[in-house]
Design an enzyme around this catalytic site. Structure first.
Site, PDB file in Angstrom:
ATOM      1  N   ARG A 182       4.037   5.208  -7.547  1.00 56.83           N
ATOM      2  CA  ARG A 182       4.207   5.735  -6.188  1.00 56.83           C
ATOM      3  C   ARG A 182       5.681   5.729  -5.797  1.00 56.83           C
ATOM      4  NH1 ARG A 182       0.330   6.173  -2.175  1.00 56.83           N
ATOM      5  NH2 ARG A 182       1.099   6.387  -0.031  1.00 56.83           N
ATOM      6  N   ASN A 212      10.696   2.235   2.399  1.00 57.83           N
ATOM      7  CA  ASN A 212      10.186   0.900   2.690  1.00 57.83           C
ATOM      8  C   ASN A 212      10.856  -0.200   1.871  1.00 57.83           C
ATOM      9  OD1 ASN A 212       8.442   1.722   4.706  1.00 57.83           O
ATOM     10  ND2 ASN A 212       6.748   2.086   3.301  1.00 57.83           N
ATOM     11  N   ALA A 226       0.808  -1.224   0.000  1.00 59.29           N
ATOM     12  CA  ALA A 226       0.000   0.000   0.000  1.00 59.29           C
ATOM     13  C   ALA A 226       0.841   1.274   0.000  1.00 59.29           C
ATOM     14  CB  ALA A 226      -0.938   0.007   1.202  1.00 59.29           C
ATOM     15  N   ASP A 227       2.108   1.174   0.374  1.00 64.62           N
ATOM     16  CA  ASP A 227       2.940   2.375   0.475  1.00 64.62           C
ATOM     17  C   ASP A 227       4.374   2.058   0.035  1.00 64.62           C
ATOM     18  OD1 ASP A 227       3.747   4.958   0.987  1.00 64.62           O
ATOM     19  OD2 ASP A 227       3.944   4.674   3.150  1.00 64.62           O
ATOM     20  N   LEU A 228       4.517   1.691  -1.227  1.00 62.34           N
ATOM     21  CA  LEU A 228       5.845   1.355  -1.747  1.00 62.34           C
ATOM     22  C   LEU A 228       6.623   2.645  -2.002  1.00 62.34           C
ATOM     23  CD1 LEU A 228       7.589  -1.070  -2.563  1.00 62.34           C
ATOM     24  CD2 LEU A 228       6.826  -0.708  -4.917  1.00 62.34           C
TER      25      LEU A 228
END
Length: 239
Positions: free
Chosen positions: A204, A171, A165-167
């Site tokens: 993203r 991370n 969800a938050d690449l």
């Protein structure tokens, strides 16, 4: 890896049956009294590194982000244990380990309900020698081989239909063996099939690199680096 759930009133501990986990494991003060605070990472919030030096763990509290996070820092609406964020992340990480994907190995999770909301924590094994891409790229350029490793690793997750969800550049870690690992699978899931979400992940990540490039006084990232990553990504998907 089986999952054991221990409930005590409005508190749940989630962990493997062979572990003797207590609620104190999720309190930094518990590790402090044993002189087992190994460090901390201060970003938007504090993440603690705890445990033994030869088997360090990451203790992460769940905080809300975005605009709502400015009003409600760490409370989430409770709709049953299996719908909580730590339970779902714990189960996802167990599945990723079964598939031998390079994601953090989970140790335990805690959910504490109060009224109609809950707070939560997650405990994971630390990636051996792991440094995130922002830390690496602020000190020196990365080799083409490492950029290829990052692209290949993302492709492997996408092959398994794993949605992150938050690449972003924070991370993705490179460990001591120069292997890429993905961390922070909060709100992640395994999709039914690959689709537009794969490209959304990549978009993203690219925005993340460009954001760091524009904000940091020194950040070694170029269009050629991105093309190297993408070439490896596509080659792995086609393999």
């Amino acid at each position: 890896m089986q999952t054991h759930i221990h409930q005590d009133a409005n508190q749940w501990l989630i962990h493997a049956p062979e572990l003797s986990v207590t609620k104190e494991w999720f309190e930094p003060s518990y590790w402090q009294t044993q002189d087992k605070i190994l460090g901390q990472s201060r970003g938007r919030n504090v993440t603690w590194f705890v445990g033994e030096k030869d088997s360090p763990m990451v203790l992460r509290h769940y905080y809300r982000g975005g605009l709502i996070g400015k009003l409600v820092t760490d409370k989430y609406w409770f709709e049953g244990l299996e719908k909580t964020r730590p339970y779902r992340e714990y189960e996802l990480l167990v599945e990723l380990e079964k598939r031998q994907l390079s994601a953090c190995r989970v140790v335990a999770a805690q959910v504490t309900k109060s009224g109609l909301s809950y707070r939560a924590d997650l405990l994971m094994k630390m990636v051996d020698g792991g440094k995130d891409l922002v830390a690496l790229l602020t000190s020196a350029p990365m080799s083409d081989e490492l950029w290829q490793e990052v692209g290949k690793t993302i492709a492997l997750f996408h092959k398994h239909k794993v949605y992150h969800a938050d690449l972003n550049a924070h991370n993705i870690l490179i460990n001591k063996d120069n292997k890429a690992w993905l961390i922070d699978f909060d709100r992640g899931e395994i999709k039914v099939q690959r689709g537009q979400w794969c490209q959304d992940n990549l978009d993203r990540l690219l925005r993340s690199f460009n954001k760091e490039l524009n904000q940091l006084p020194q950040f070694y990232f170029t269009d050629d680096n991105w093309q190297t990553l993408m070439s490896a990504y596509k080659a792995e998907l086609d393999a």
